[in-house]
Every structure is written in structure tokens, then in C-alpha cells.
Design a protein around this motif. Structure first.
Motif, PDB file in Angstrom:
ATOM      1  N   VAL A  93       5.257 -52.345   6.535  1.00 24.56           N
ATOM      2  CA  VAL A  93       4.147 -53.125   7.090  1.00 24.56           C
ATOM      3  C   VAL A  93       4.075 -53.001   8.609  1.00 24.56           C
ATOM      4  O   VAL A  93       2.989 -52.838   9.175  1.00 24.56           O
ATOM      5  CB  VAL A  93       4.273 -54.605   6.669  1.00 24.56           C
ATOM      6  CG1 VAL A  93       3.195 -55.454   7.342  1.00 24.56           C
ATOM      7  CG2 VAL A  93       4.185 -54.732   5.158  1.00 24.56           C
ATOM      8  N   ASP A  94       5.225 -53.064   9.287  1.00 24.71           N
ATOM      9  CA  ASP A  94       5.230 -53.123  10.748  1.00 24.71           C
ATOM     10  C   ASP A  94       5.329 -51.749  11.411  1.00 24.71           C
ATOM     11  O   ASP A  94       4.652 -51.500  12.415  1.00 24.71           O
ATOM     12  CB  ASP A  94       6.393 -53.990  11.233  1.00 24.71           C
ATOM     13  CG  ASP A  94       6.274 -55.427  10.766  1.00 24.71           C
ATOM     14  OD1 ASP A  94       5.203 -56.011  10.970  1.00 24.71           O
ATOM     15  OD2 ASP A  94       7.238 -55.951  10.194  1.00 24.71           O
ATOM     16  N   ILE A  95       6.178 -50.878  10.886  1.00 24.58           N
ATOM     17  CA  ILE A  95       6.358 -49.563  11.506  1.00 24.58           C
ATOM     18  C   ILE A  95       5.320 -48.567  11.008  1.00 24.58           C
ATOM     19  O   ILE A  95       4.635 -47.914  11.802  1.00 24.58           O
ATOM     20  CB  ILE A  95       7.779 -49.030  11.256  1.00 24.58           C
ATOM     21  CG1 ILE A  95       8.823 -50.021  11.776  1.00 24.58           C
ATOM     22  CG2 ILE A  95       7.961 -47.653  11.904  1.00 24.58           C
ATOM     23  CD1 ILE A  95       8.752 -50.291  13.261  1.00 24.58           C
ATOM     24  N   ARG A  96       5.176 -48.470   9.679  1.00 20.81           N
ATOM     25  CA  ARG A  96       4.212 -47.525   9.110  1.00 20.81           C
ATOM     26  C   ARG A  96       2.823 -48.129   8.960  1.00 20.81           C
ATOM     27  O   ARG A  96       1.861 -47.407   8.686  1.00 20.81           O
ATOM     28  CB  ARG A  96       4.728 -47.031   7.760  1.00 20.81           C
ATOM     29  CG  ARG A  96       6.001 -46.201   7.847  1.00 20.81           C
ATOM     30  CD  ARG A  96       5.795 -44.894   8.609  1.00 20.81           C
ATOM     31  NE  ARG A  96       4.828 -44.065   7.945  1.00 20.81           N
ATOM     32  CZ  ARG A  96       5.122 -43.182   6.994  1.00 20.81           C
ATOM     33  NH1 ARG A  96       6.388 -43.037   6.604  1.00 20.81           N
ATOM     34  NH2 ARG A  96       4.180 -42.443   6.430  1.00 20.81           N
ATOM     35  N   ARG A  97       2.704 -49.444   9.112  1.00 15.88           N
ATOM     36  CA  ARG A  97       1.422 -50.153   9.051  1.00 15.88           C
ATOM     37  C   ARG A  97       0.683 -49.881   7.747  1.00 15.88           C
ATOM     38  O   ARG A  97      -0.514 -49.616   7.728  1.00 15.88           O
ATOM     39  CB  ARG A  97       0.553 -49.773  10.248  1.00 15.88           C
ATOM     40  CG  ARG A  97       1.204 -50.055  11.581  1.00 15.88           C
ATOM     41  CD  ARG A  97       0.318 -49.647  12.726  1.00 15.88           C
ATOM     42  NE  ARG A  97       0.109 -50.755  13.618  1.00 15.88           N
ATOM     43  CZ  ARG A  97      -0.715 -50.739  14.650  1.00 15.88           C
ATOM     44  NH1 ARG A  97      -1.421 -49.664  14.901  1.00 15.88           N
ATOM     45  NH2 ARG A  97      -0.862 -51.792  15.408  1.00 15.88           N
ATOM     46  N   SER A  98       1.416 -49.956   6.657  1.00 16.67           N
ATOM     47  CA  SER A  98       0.819 -49.721   5.344  1.00 16.67           C
ATOM     48  C   SER A  98       1.486 -50.632   4.333  1.00 16.67           C
ATOM     49  O   SER A  98       2.677 -50.469   4.036  1.00 16.67           O
ATOM     50  CB  SER A  98       0.990 -48.255   4.926  1.00 16.67           C
ATOM     51  OG  SER A  98       0.546 -48.076   3.593  1.00 16.67           O
ATOM     52  N   ASP A  99       0.734 -51.588   3.796  1.00 16.80           N
ATOM     53  CA  ASP A  99       1.280 -52.434   2.738  1.00 16.80           C
ATOM     54  C   ASP A  99       0.611 -52.164   1.402  1.00 16.80           C
ATOM     55  O   ASP A  99       0.813 -52.904   0.437  1.00 16.80           O
ATOM     56  CB  ASP A  99       1.159 -53.913   3.096  1.00 16.80           C
ATOM     57  CG  ASP A  99      -0.296 -54.364   3.246  1.00 16.80           C
ATOM     58  OD1 ASP A  99      -1.190 -53.495   3.167  1.00 16.80           O
ATOM     59  OD2 ASP A  99      -0.516 -55.567   3.432  1.00 16.80           O
ATOM     60  N   GLY A 100      -0.157 -51.068   1.328  1.00 21.36           N
ATOM     61  CA  GLY A 100      -0.841 -50.728   0.083  1.00 21.36           C
ATOM     62  C   GLY A 100      -0.372 -49.438  -0.555  1.00 21.36           C
ATOM     63  O   GLY A 100      -0.785 -49.109  -1.669  1.00 21.36           O
TER      64      GLY A 100
END
Length: 498
Positions: free
Chosen positions: A373-380
Motif C-alpha cells: 500500500v505505501d511503497i508500491r501504492r497498490s492495494d488491488g
């Protein structure tokens, strides 16, 4: 020995059954999805989260160390626990409303929205480093204990022990994530306190007998023991001074729970803010009686050793393990035929396994969440989440094996010190975001957050050398204050506070 391993095997079978049930309970659509892994669909019952979080907050090291505290600091640790209660109230009514209002999956997303991308990344990397090192060290110590108690005799290599134990965590968390942990933590907390209460009963039975009258005698003897002293109100320089302990307890909870993705992720799975607040306050209050039980066990063990003419160990951490080793042969079962199927060693192993796994599985899940979520900015992206979770588990195992290879007490102490310093910058970042109206020159944030723990360490060394003052938990406050002041130096135009 065979009984101990059988109990542990049954324990993990139950964990896998719970994991399978939690993934399937809402059907194939929800099972294994990122929403389940990261947020549990935000439908967790608050009372289950509260009960499970008590166990998740107690590591295997706590299970071993807290009883031994009575040898050096009596029950003054309860002063810190009183501060914990106030800290949980602060988290419930200051931080949780912010997190729920913003609908956060990772709490460090707040730093990005409020201060900027580098602030977001800095806070995340401080968490990732601290959690990986700290959790690996705690799990390493537990692996060593299990190896010595049960697995060395079977010729099991330590490396295989570590790989298998981490693989077990990966297997029961890989699909359900935090959605599984809400339920496995409940089971593990039940096992933890069942083991603790039965060990207490064992000590009472060995010294007094097994009747209720004997239990009353044990309670009266504990109350009369000088090691039950709780309050330190006279020596302000002591690390156990009441007001320092109380204040430190408040900020320890604010930082190591309210600003820690590991501890907050399950709290954020509750249905509503009000339920999350009830959960937070409930398990905050529960810490006082929980730790009182551990400390009472320590007093009982000390009294038992003295009654048998056995020298107390030099280190408090050795108090409970020494009792376990001493009863592992001739006095292996509960007296009078009651609970005869359980040995002290079996109960001890069950307790530390329950405590260590409930904290380690939570740590690995939160590391996966924060990286995605924070480093790769992807929660999907489910493929990214699965690969990350596997990589985090592998890194966790490798880190433990590196600790074992180095096998240096001074290095381990140094890493614990490093971990204790990493929460100060997080305290400074969140305090600046929550309680000031300013923005910050984002490019300078990493420098401030690296400098504050270094300066804190230098000041603690100087205070000890010049005035003989030994910083205790209050060093966290100094560290956070320095980070906050450093951010104030690089403040810029006023913004509307969130």
C-alpha cells in the motif's frame, strides 16, 4: 517430549482449520481477495478483535521475561500498565477518528496526504525496518527456546526449525491475511492464558496442594511478599519512578500501537469507529490483570525456589525456564492426578508458541500490507500481494538465521536499541501532522528523522556521564520531541489541518 510435540501439532491443525474456514465463510468471491487480506472486509466483531489483540500484544519474550521482573523491580511494571490504559484511550479518541474518517488501509497513508510523499515513505521505511528487525529477534529467541526444549533431542537442525515455523505462518495467513488473524488470534489468546493459568496452578499445587484453601494461602503469601511492591514514589532518578512510568506507558502505547501498522491493522477491521473504540479501550484495560497474572507467577516461582532451597537465577529471564527444566522429569505432571496429561514443559511450550505466533503472524501481515500500500501504492494487485507476502516470510526467516549465525549478545542488544529508537521519528511526524497547522519542506524530512534518534542517543550518553541520569522509556519522548522540533525548523506555508 512426544506429548509436547503432539500438542503443538494439534495446535497448528486448529490454526489451519480456522484459516480455511475464515477464507471460505463469505464464499469464493471474498476468499483470498486483497480486501480480506488487508481489511477483513471491515466486518470484524470488535469483541473478538479486543480479545485477540491481548494475545497478539504479548510476545514469547514477554511470556518468559515478565515473571522474572519481580526479582529486580518487584511489580513496578504495573505502573507502566496503568499508563497503557490512558494511552489506549488517547489512541481510541485521537488517532482512530482520523484513520476512520480517511478510510485508511495503512495508517502511514495519512503522512502522505498531510505532509508529502517523502514524509510518507520515510515513516513507512522506519516501520518496515523496525518491525522486521524487532519481530525477527523476538521470534529468534522463541525458536531457540523450542529448539532447546524439544527439537535438539530429536536431532532437528535449527535452520529447519526456523524454516518450518515461518512456513507454517505463511500457510495459514497467505490467503486470509488479517481476516484470518482476527480469529486465529482469539484462539491463540485462549491457549496463551490457559497455559499461563495451568502453570500457576502447577506451582501452587507443588508448594501448597491443589485445594481452594491452598489457593487462598498462595494469594495471601503473594500479597505479603516484598516483591509485590507496585509504586515507586520517592526516587525520581529511578527508571521505575511512578510518574516517569505512567507517562512513558501512555506514549509507548500511542507510538507502538497507535502509530504501528502491525497493531492498528486489526483495529481498522471493525465495522464502525465506535466499535473500534470499544475494542481499543477494552483490551487496553485488560493489560493490567493480564500482566498482574504474569508477575504473580514470578512471585510464586521465587517463593517456590526459596522454599526448596534453590538459588534464584541471576537473570530474571531465566526464572520460568529454570522451573520448567527442573520439573521436566520427576515432577512432570500436575499433582493428585489432575490434568495429568499435561506436563509443565508442554504448557510452557504451548504458551510461548501461542504468544510468539500471534505476534509474528500479525507482523508479517502488516509488513506485506505496508509494502504493497505505501511503497508500491497498490492495494488491488493480488499477484503483488501474494509475491510480497512470500518474500516477507523468506526475509523474516533469513534474518532469524543471520542472528543465529552471528550469535552475538552485544549485537542483539544493539539491534534492540536501534529498534527502540525508530519509533521516535514516527511520533514526531504524526504529532506535527495532527497538532500543527503547517506543512513541511518534504525533502528535509528524511534527514530530520535520521538525525533525531542519533541526537537522542548522544544526549542519553551525556546525561549518564555528566549527571548520572539513566534514561528509561522516557527516551522515546525525547526522540519524538527532537523529531517534532526538527520538522518545525522546516515548516512552510500554513495549510488547513486534517
Amino acid at each position: 517430549m512426544n506429548l509436547t510435540l503432539t500438542i503443538v501439532a494439534l495446535y497448528f491443525l486448529v490454526l489451519f482449520a480456522i484459516s480455511r474456514w475464515t477464507v471460505r465463510r463469505k464464499g469464493a468471491v471474498a476468499g483470498g481477495s486483497n480486501d480480506t487480506f488487508f481489511r477483513a472486509g471491515r466486518r470484524s466483531p470488535w469483541y473478538m478483535v479486543a480479545f485477540g489483540m491481548v494475545g497478539a500484544s504479548i510476545s514469547g519474550i514477554t511470556f518468559v521475561s515478565v515473571p522474572g521482573m519481580v526479582l529486580t523491580s518487584q511489580m513496578t511494571y504495573l505502573q507502566l500498565c496503568l499508563g497503557f490504559i490512558l494511552g489506549y484511550v488517547a489512541v481510541a479518541y485521537v488517532l482512530l477518528p482520523v484513520y476512520y474518517r480517511l478510510g485508511l488501509t495503512s495508517i502511514y497513508s495519512y503522512l502522505g496526504d498531510r505532509l508529502g510523499r517523502r514524509s510518507h515513505q520515510t515513516g513507512t521505511w522506519f516501520f518496515l525496518l523496525s518491525k522486521l528487525l524487532g519481530s525477527s529477534l523476538k521470534f529468534y529467541v522463541v525458536c531457540i527456546i523450542l529448539q532447546q526444549l524439544a527439537l535438539d533431542a530429536l536431532g532437528v537442525p535449527f535452520a529447519l526449525t526456523v524454516v518450518v515455523m515461518v512456513a507454517l505462518i505463511w500457510l495459514y495467513t497467505r490467503r486470509g491475511g488479517v481476516g484470518t488473524l482476527v480469529f486465529t488470534d482469539t484462539f491463540q489468546t485462549f491457549c496463551l492464558f490457559t497455559a499461563l493459568l495451568l502453570i500457576i496452578y502447577k506451582v501452587v499445587a507443588l508448594r501448597y496442594g491443589g485445594s481452594m484453601e491452598h489457593l487462598q494461602s498462595a494469594i495471601l503469601d503473594i500479597a505479603a511478599d516484598s516483591r509485590t511492591r507496585i509504586l515507586e514514589l520517592t526516587d525520581w532518578q529511578s527508571p521505575h519512578y511512578f510518574w516517569k512510568q505512567l507517562l512513558s506507558g501512555i506514549f509507548i502505547v500511542v507510538v507502538m500501537t497507535g502509530l504501528d501498522q502491525d497493531m492498528m491493522q486489526k483495529n481498522l477491521t471493525c465495522r464502525t469507529l465506535r466499535e473500534a473504540q470499544k475494542n481499543m479501550c477494552s483490551y487496553g484495560v485488560a493489560f493490567l490483570p493480564a500482566n498482574l497474572l504474569f508477575l504473580a507467577l514470578g512471585v510464586l516461582l521465587a517463593q517456590f525456589f526459596e522454599s526448596q532451597g534453590i538459588a534464584l537465577p541471576a537473570l530474571g529471564d531465566e526464572l520460568l525456564p529454570q522451573f520448567v527444566h527442573g520439573t521436566a522429569n520427576s515432577q512432570c505432571s500436575i499433582v493428585n492426578g489432575q490434568w495429568s496429561m499435561f506436563s509443565v514443559q508442554s504448557l510452557f511450550v504451548l504458551g510461548i508458541v501461542a504468544a510468539s505466533f500471534s505476534s509474528a503472524d500479525s507482523a508479517l501481515t502488516s509488513l506485506t500490507t505496508s509494502y504493497c500500500v505505501d511503497i508500491r501504492r497498490s492495494d488491488g494487485d493480488e499477484r503483488l500481494r501474494k509475491r510480497t507476502h512470500l518474500a516477507v516470510c523468506l526475509l523474516f526467516a533469513v534474518t532469524i538465521l543471520v542472528f543465529h549465525h552471528v550469535n552475538s549478545r552485544s549485537l542483539i542488544d544493539a539491534i534492540y536499541t536501534i529498534v527502540s529508537y525508530t519509533y521516535g521519528p514516527l511520533l514526531g511526524l504524526f504529532a506535527f501532522g495532527l497538532f500543527t497547522p503547517w506543512s513541511v519542506r518534504d525533502r528535509w524530512v528524511p534527514l530530520v528523522c535520521v538525525a533525531s534518534p542519533i541526537v537522542s542517543h548522544a544526549l542519553s550518553v551525556a546525561a549518564l556521564s555528566l549527571w548520572g541520569y539513566h534514561f528509561g522509556y522516557e527516551l522515546l519522548l525525547l526522540n519524538g520531541l527532537l523529531a517534532f522540533l526538527g520538522l518545525c525548523l522546516f515548516k512552510k506555508s500554513l495549510v488547513r489541518p486534517n
